[in-house]
Design an enzyme around this catalytic site. Structure first.
Site, PDB file in Angstrom:
ATOM      1  N   TRP A 130       1.711  -1.419   6.816  1.00  0.00           N
ATOM      2  CA  TRP A 130       0.936  -0.344   7.668  1.00  0.00           C
ATOM      3  C   TRP A 130       0.837   0.907   6.681  1.00  0.00           C
ATOM      4  O   TRP A 130       0.046   2.090   7.524  1.00  0.00           O
ATOM      5  CB  TRP A 130       2.219   0.038   8.775  1.00  0.00           C
ATOM      6  CG  TRP A 130       3.527   0.553   8.077  1.00  0.00           C
ATOM      7  CD1 TRP A 130       4.608  -0.591   8.031  1.00  0.00           C
ATOM      8  CD2 TRP A 130       3.877   1.400   7.335  1.00  0.00           C
ATOM      9  NE1 TRP A 130       5.671  -0.020   7.468  1.00  0.00           N
ATOM     10  CE2 TRP A 130       5.285   1.061   6.871  1.00  0.00           C
ATOM     11  CE3 TRP A 130       3.460   2.790   7.063  1.00  0.00           C
ATOM     12  CZ2 TRP A 130       5.916   2.226   6.186  1.00  0.00           C
ATOM     13  CZ3 TRP A 130       4.199   3.613   6.377  1.00  0.00           C
ATOM     14  CH2 TRP A 130       5.470   3.378   5.706  1.00  0.00           C
ATOM     15  N   LYS A 154      -3.044 -10.724   9.319  1.00  0.00           N
ATOM     16  CA  LYS A 154      -1.788 -10.428  10.249  1.00  0.00           C
ATOM     17  C   LYS A 154      -1.308  -9.089   9.923  1.00  0.00           C
ATOM     18  O   LYS A 154      -0.857  -8.877   8.626  1.00  0.00           O
ATOM     19  CB  LYS A 154      -0.566 -11.360  10.178  1.00  0.00           C
ATOM     20  CG  LYS A 154       0.500 -11.069  10.927  1.00  0.00           C
ATOM     21  CD  LYS A 154       1.581 -10.377  10.003  1.00  0.00           C
ATOM     22  CE  LYS A 154       2.942  -9.971  10.939  1.00  0.00           C
ATOM     23  NZ  LYS A 154       2.495  -8.713  11.628  1.00  0.00           N
ATOM     24  N   HIS A 155      -1.904  -8.086  10.510  1.00  0.00           N
ATOM     25  CA  HIS A 155      -1.595  -6.608  10.166  1.00  0.00           C
ATOM     26  C   HIS A 155      -0.052  -6.332  10.546  1.00  0.00           C
ATOM     27  O   HIS A 155       0.615  -7.073  11.260  1.00  0.00           O
ATOM     28  CB  HIS A 155      -2.719  -5.714  10.613  1.00  0.00           C
ATOM     29  CG  HIS A 155      -2.844  -4.589   9.741  1.00  0.00           C
ATOM     30  ND1 HIS A 155      -1.856  -3.810   8.915  1.00  0.00           N
ATOM     31  CD2 HIS A 155      -4.114  -3.916   9.446  1.00  0.00           C
ATOM     32  CE1 HIS A 155      -2.567  -3.080   8.090  1.00  0.00           C
ATOM     33  NE2 HIS A 155      -3.787  -2.802   8.478  1.00  0.00           N
ATOM     34  N   GLY A 206       3.909  -6.080   0.951  1.00  0.00           N
ATOM     35  CA  GLY A 206       5.181  -5.736   1.752  1.00  0.00           C
ATOM     36  C   GLY A 206       6.313  -5.691   0.973  1.00  0.00           C
ATOM     37  O   GLY A 206       6.321  -5.393  -0.132  1.00  0.00           O
ATOM     38  N   SER A 207       7.359  -5.897   1.811  1.00  0.00           N
ATOM     39  CA  SER A 207       8.847  -5.744   1.172  1.00  0.00           C
ATOM     40  C   SER A 207       9.266  -7.061   0.525  1.00  0.00           C
ATOM     41  O   SER A 207       8.556  -8.062   0.690  1.00  0.00           O
ATOM     42  CB  SER A 207       9.789  -5.429   2.348  1.00  0.00           C
ATOM     43  OG  SER A 207       9.776  -6.470   3.140  1.00  0.00           O
ATOM     44  N   GLU A 228       2.226  -8.424  -3.541  1.00  0.00           N
ATOM     45  CA  GLU A 228       2.268  -7.016  -3.797  1.00  0.00           C
ATOM     46  C   GLU A 228       3.357  -6.363  -3.055  1.00  0.00           C
ATOM     47  O   GLU A 228       3.358  -6.236  -1.913  1.00  0.00           O
ATOM     48  CB  GLU A 228       0.880  -6.320  -3.331  1.00  0.00           C
ATOM     49  CG  GLU A 228      -0.248  -7.050  -3.991  1.00  0.00           C
ATOM     50  CD  GLU A 228      -0.564  -6.748  -5.429  1.00  0.00           C
ATOM     51  OE1 GLU A 228       0.426  -5.630  -6.178  1.00  0.00           O
ATOM     52  OE2 GLU A 228      -1.612  -7.154  -6.215  1.00  0.00           O
ATOM     53  N   LEU A 229       4.383  -6.224  -3.944  1.00  0.00           N
ATOM     54  CA  LEU A 229       5.675  -5.617  -3.116  1.00  0.00           C
ATOM     55  C   LEU A 229       6.136  -4.243  -3.444  1.00  0.00           C
ATOM     56  O   LEU A 229       5.425  -3.707  -3.990  1.00  0.00           O
ATOM     57  CB  LEU A 229       6.895  -6.696  -3.420  1.00  0.00           C
ATOM     58  CG  LEU A 229       6.461  -8.098  -3.275  1.00  0.00           C
ATOM     59  CD1 LEU A 229       7.429  -8.996  -3.474  1.00  0.00           C
ATOM     60  CD2 LEU A 229       5.920  -8.610  -1.872  1.00  0.00           C
ATOM     61  N   CYS A 262       3.692   2.203  -2.287  1.00  0.00           N
ATOM     62  CA  CYS A 262       4.450   1.360  -3.251  1.00  0.00           C
ATOM     63  C   CYS A 262       4.311   2.104  -4.829  1.00  0.00           C
ATOM     64  O   CYS A 262       5.313   1.929  -5.334  1.00  0.00           O
ATOM     65  CB  CYS A 262       3.888   0.023  -3.176  1.00  0.00           C
ATOM     66  SG  CYS A 262       1.893   0.095  -3.380  1.00  0.00           S
ATOM     67  N   GLU A 360      14.330   1.243  -3.949  1.00  0.00           N
ATOM     68  CA  GLU A 360      13.094   1.979  -3.619  1.00  0.00           C
ATOM     69  C   GLU A 360      13.421   2.781  -2.430  1.00  0.00           C
ATOM     70  O   GLU A 360      14.089   2.358  -1.328  1.00  0.00           O
ATOM     71  CB  GLU A 360      12.280   0.857  -3.169  1.00  0.00           C
ATOM     72  CG  GLU A 360      10.906   1.367  -2.661  1.00  0.00           C
ATOM     73  CD  GLU A 360       9.658   0.598  -2.059  1.00  0.00           C
ATOM     74  OE1 GLU A 360      10.281  -0.565  -1.616  1.00  0.00           O
ATOM     75  OE2 GLU A 360       8.423   0.736  -2.537  1.00  0.00           O
TER      76      GLU A 360
HETATM   77  P1  NAP Z   1       7.307  -5.194   5.542  1.00  0.00           P
HETATM   78  O1  NAP Z   1       8.486  -5.054   6.501  1.00  0.00           O
HETATM   79  O2  NAP Z   1       7.634  -6.503   4.337  1.00  0.00           O
HETATM   80  O3  NAP Z   1       5.995  -5.640   6.352  1.00  0.00           O
HETATM   81  C1  NAP Z   1       4.734  -5.885   5.760  1.00  0.00           C
HETATM   82  C2  NAP Z   1       4.269  -7.049   6.388  1.00  0.00           C
HETATM   83  O4  NAP Z   1       4.847  -8.288   6.402  1.00  0.00           O
HETATM   84  C3  NAP Z   1       3.928  -6.551   7.879  1.00  0.00           C
HETATM   85  O5  NAP Z   1       2.839  -7.143   8.454  1.00  0.00           O
HETATM   86  C4  NAP Z   1       5.003  -7.521   8.348  1.00  0.00           C
HETATM   87  O6  NAP Z   1       4.850  -7.789   9.777  1.00  0.00           O
HETATM   88  C5  NAP Z   1       5.341  -8.733   7.656  1.00  0.00           C
HETATM   89  N1  NAP Z   1       6.598  -9.315   7.562  1.00  0.00           N
HETATM   90  C6  NAP Z   1       7.695  -8.759   7.751  1.00  0.00           C
HETATM   91  N2  NAP Z   1       8.602  -9.577   7.782  1.00  0.00           N
HETATM   92  C7  NAP Z   1       8.009 -11.032   7.620  1.00  0.00           C
HETATM   93  C8  NAP Z   1       8.620 -12.324   7.808  1.00  0.00           C
HETATM   94  N3  NAP Z   1       9.587 -12.564   7.470  1.00  0.00           N
HETATM   95  N4  NAP Z   1       7.505 -13.245   7.793  1.00  0.00           N
HETATM   96  C9  NAP Z   1       6.113 -13.048   7.681  1.00  0.00           C
HETATM   97  N5  NAP Z   1       5.948 -11.707   7.760  1.00  0.00           N
HETATM   98  C10 NAP Z   1       6.663 -10.630   7.738  1.00  0.00           C
HETATM   99  O7  NAP Z   1       7.031  -4.146   4.671  1.00  0.00           O
HETATM  100  P2  NAP Z   1       7.144  -2.594   5.228  1.00  0.00           P
HETATM  101  O8  NAP Z   1       8.806  -2.229   4.850  1.00  0.00           O
HETATM  102  O9  NAP Z   1       6.857  -2.441   6.510  1.00  0.00           O
HETATM  103  O10 NAP Z   1       6.190  -1.744   4.099  1.00  0.00           O
HETATM  104  C11 NAP Z   1       6.893  -1.507   2.954  1.00  0.00           C
HETATM  105  C12 NAP Z   1       6.812  -2.118   1.797  1.00  0.00           C
HETATM  106  O11 NAP Z   1       5.642  -2.293   1.307  1.00  0.00           O
HETATM  107  C13 NAP Z   1       7.600  -1.417   0.768  1.00  0.00           C
HETATM  108  O12 NAP Z   1       8.518  -2.142  -0.038  1.00  0.00           O
HETATM  109  C14 NAP Z   1       6.310  -0.935  -0.185  1.00  0.00           C
HETATM  110  O13 NAP Z   1       6.463  -0.612  -1.649  1.00  0.00           O
HETATM  111  C15 NAP Z   1       5.425  -2.122  -0.139  1.00  0.00           C
HETATM  112  N6  NAP Z   1       3.924  -1.983  -0.401  1.00  0.00           N
HETATM  113  C16 NAP Z   1       3.587  -2.612  -1.605  1.00  0.00           C
HETATM  114  C17 NAP Z   1       2.256  -2.340  -1.961  1.00  0.00           C
HETATM  115  C18 NAP Z   1       1.862  -3.168  -3.190  1.00  0.00           C
HETATM  116  O14 NAP Z   1       0.627  -3.224  -3.365  1.00  0.00           O
HETATM  117  N7  NAP Z   1       2.568  -3.487  -4.095  1.00  0.00           N
HETATM  118  C19 NAP Z   1       1.574  -1.695  -1.066  1.00  0.00           C
HETATM  119  C20 NAP Z   1       1.969  -1.241   0.055  1.00  0.00           C
HETATM  120  C21 NAP Z   1       3.193  -1.320   0.402  1.00  0.00           C
HETATM  121  P3  NAP Z   1       5.649  -6.898  10.787  1.00  0.00           P
HETATM  122  O15 NAP Z   1       5.261  -5.513  11.001  1.00  0.00           O
HETATM  123  O16 NAP Z   1       5.315  -7.392  12.341  1.00  0.00           O
HETATM  124  O17 NAP Z   1       7.088  -7.096  10.970  1.00  0.00           O
END
Ligand code: NAP
Length: 468
Positions: A130, A154-155, A206-207, A228-229, A262, A360
């Protein structure tokens, strides 16, 4: 899992969306496969580029409305939302402009008759976060549509209006539903999409937890993934770094997107006690000067964090840091107003045994360290499980480049915070993931560089000379 907009500035639920049904998902997969087999990659590069450029133009034309949608979904400052849209449009244009060159067949020096041809793989799944709701989609869609792949996105569940708006831009640009589809999918459905034999790859931003889950599923299906985490980027400030400019860069590096990036400057590492004290004072004053307000108001300088849950998580981490011996130099509390606002926060004395030292912190919270010398700064920068970005500030550019190379990360900047442009690759090492997005490297992640080796008719088989 519910897809809904809860405006972070007010806490009000503004819109909800149903999760996709199994039948709808099956129809989308069928349509994507049909489009991949019979339509999208068969169009000329020029035709695909025209559509991708039209999408960029629509984003620019509608930037005010799209920016407001982003701000209502996840709370970012309206000016930063407009900046993100301009970057997203620039990314789409960059791939439209450079695709023909990148995708042209490549001969292999020393291998006469051998050529590499860029072929798309098929349907790709993009799971996106997001925090940069348009940029994240653009940096997948731009290269992958130009390569000839088709994308199912899938956003994140808290930015559904952005997901719908991006899909609408794609459609109005002439990109068919089979080439780009948004799905409000559950976690289980994400797994079933990865399992589908017609899906050939998955990219997730994401995470670490989500990345590991999705990559494991992809690996079980022998499919490629790009991850990309998270990160805990360090900004190393050497003895000769120009003071004012460094503070300004640290503020942008830390506070862009309310620290929810990130590649945000999560740790500032200053060399020297005296300079450490001066920088801490300057950063405290600069962060304290930010004014919380409505993120739709261009005068506001401090946005809410993305959700109440995110705010609670940050407050827990701050408490964990404090209990572990950290000093809270600035902030540390929720701001007393509607919405999920956190005071800009600075943590000092975060020692290696503090529970947050290697974590983080995804918000307007800066970990501030002072060290004796360059070697200690590099060692501290690298003492985390992440390896995404990093930066070093110095008047000595050669030294800066040497220190940048010593930071264990996918990207390192000298005299600027870690930043993203269409031309520069983006991605990390260690727990920050693998693979790259953007630049020519991002182009190549889901390409079959197919070898075709042509020998003259009537050629003898390899080894025939030796055998004879
Ligand atoms: P997140 O919980 O991992 O969510 C990211 C995406 O993954 C969302 O669409 C989420 O869907 C989905 N998701 C979560 N758990 C999943 C699972 N078990 N199976 C399939 N899809 C799943 O991440 P966040 O905490 O919102 O975002 C922040 C993280 O992203 C931070 O760690 C940040 O550093 C990292 N990030 C990295 C970059 C990069 O380029 N390296 C850029 C931006 C952010 P739902 O929303 O429906 O749960």
């Amino acid at each position: 899992m519910a897809y809904l907009t809860t405006n972070p500035a007010t806490g009000e639920v503004e819109r909800t969306f149903d999760t996709i049904t199994a039948k709808q998902l099956a129809a989308i997969l069928d349509e994507s496969e049909d489009c991949f087999r019979n339509d999208w990659p068969k169009r000329s590069i020029q035709d695909r580029a025209d559509a991708v450029r039209r999408a960029a133009a629509i984003i620019r034309e509608e930037q005010d409305e799209l920016a407001a949608t982003m701000t209502r979904d996840m709370g970012k400052l309206i000016g930063q939302a407009i900046g993100e849209l301009q970057l997203s449009a620039a990314i789409l244009d960059y791939y439209a402009d450079t695709a023909a060159d990148f995708l042209s067949p490549k001969s292999l020096p020393g291998a006469p008759g051998a050529t590499l041809h860029a072929q798309p793989l098929g349907i790709l799944l993009a799971v996106e976060p997001w925090n940069f709701p348009f940029f994240q989609l653009a940096r997948v869609v731009g290269p992958q549509l130009m390569v000839g792949n088709v994308v199912i996105a899938k956003h994140a569940s808290n930015v559904p209006q952005c997901a719908v708006a991006f899909e609408s831009v794609m459609r109005r640009a002439g990109i068919p539903a089979g080439a780009y589809a948004n799905v409000f999918a559950s976690t289980d459905q994400v797994g079933s999409i990865i399992d589908d034999p017609r899906v050939r790859g998955v990219t997730l931003t994401g995470s670490e937890k989500a990345g590991a889950t999705v990559a494991e599923r992809a690996a079980r299906n022998l499919k490629k993934s790009v991850l990309e985490l998270g990160g805990s980027d360090a900004m190393i400030v050497l003895e000769d770094a120009p003071f004012e400019a460094t503070v300004m860069n640290a503020m942008v590096g830390k506070m862009n997107n309310a620290g929810q990036s990130c590649v945000a400057t999560k740790r500032m590492i200053v060399v020297g006690e005296k300079r450490g004290k001066q920088f801490l004072e300057a950063m405290t004053a600069a962060m304290a000067s930010l004014k919380a307000g409505d993120p739709l108001d261009p005068a506001t300088t401090l946005a809410p964090v993305s959700s109440e849950a995110a705010l609670q998580g940050l407050l827990e981490q701050i408490e964990e840091a404090r209990a572990g011996g950290a000093a809270i130099v600035l902030g540390g509390n929720r701001i007393d107003r509607a919405g999920s606002y956190l005071e800009p926060t600075i943590l000092a004395n975060v020692n290696a045994d503090n529970p947050v030292y290697r974590k983080e912190i995804f918000g307007p919270v800066l970990m501030f360290h002072v060290v004796a010398d360059e070697a200690a700064a590099i060692a501290l920068a690298n003492d985390v499980p992440f390896g995404l970005g990093g930066s070093v500030f110095t008047a000595d550019l050669e030294r800066g480049e040497r220190v940048a190379l010593a930071i264990e990360s996918g990207m390192a900047f000298v005299n600027g915070p870690t930043w993203s442009t269409p031309q520069m690759p983006f991605g990390g090492i260690k727990n920050s993931g693998y693979g790259r997005e953007l630049s020519q490297l991002g182009f190549g992640e889901f390409v079959n560089w197919k070898l075709v080796a042509v020998a003259p008719a009537g050629s003898m088989p390899p080894g025939a000379d030796a055998a004879g």
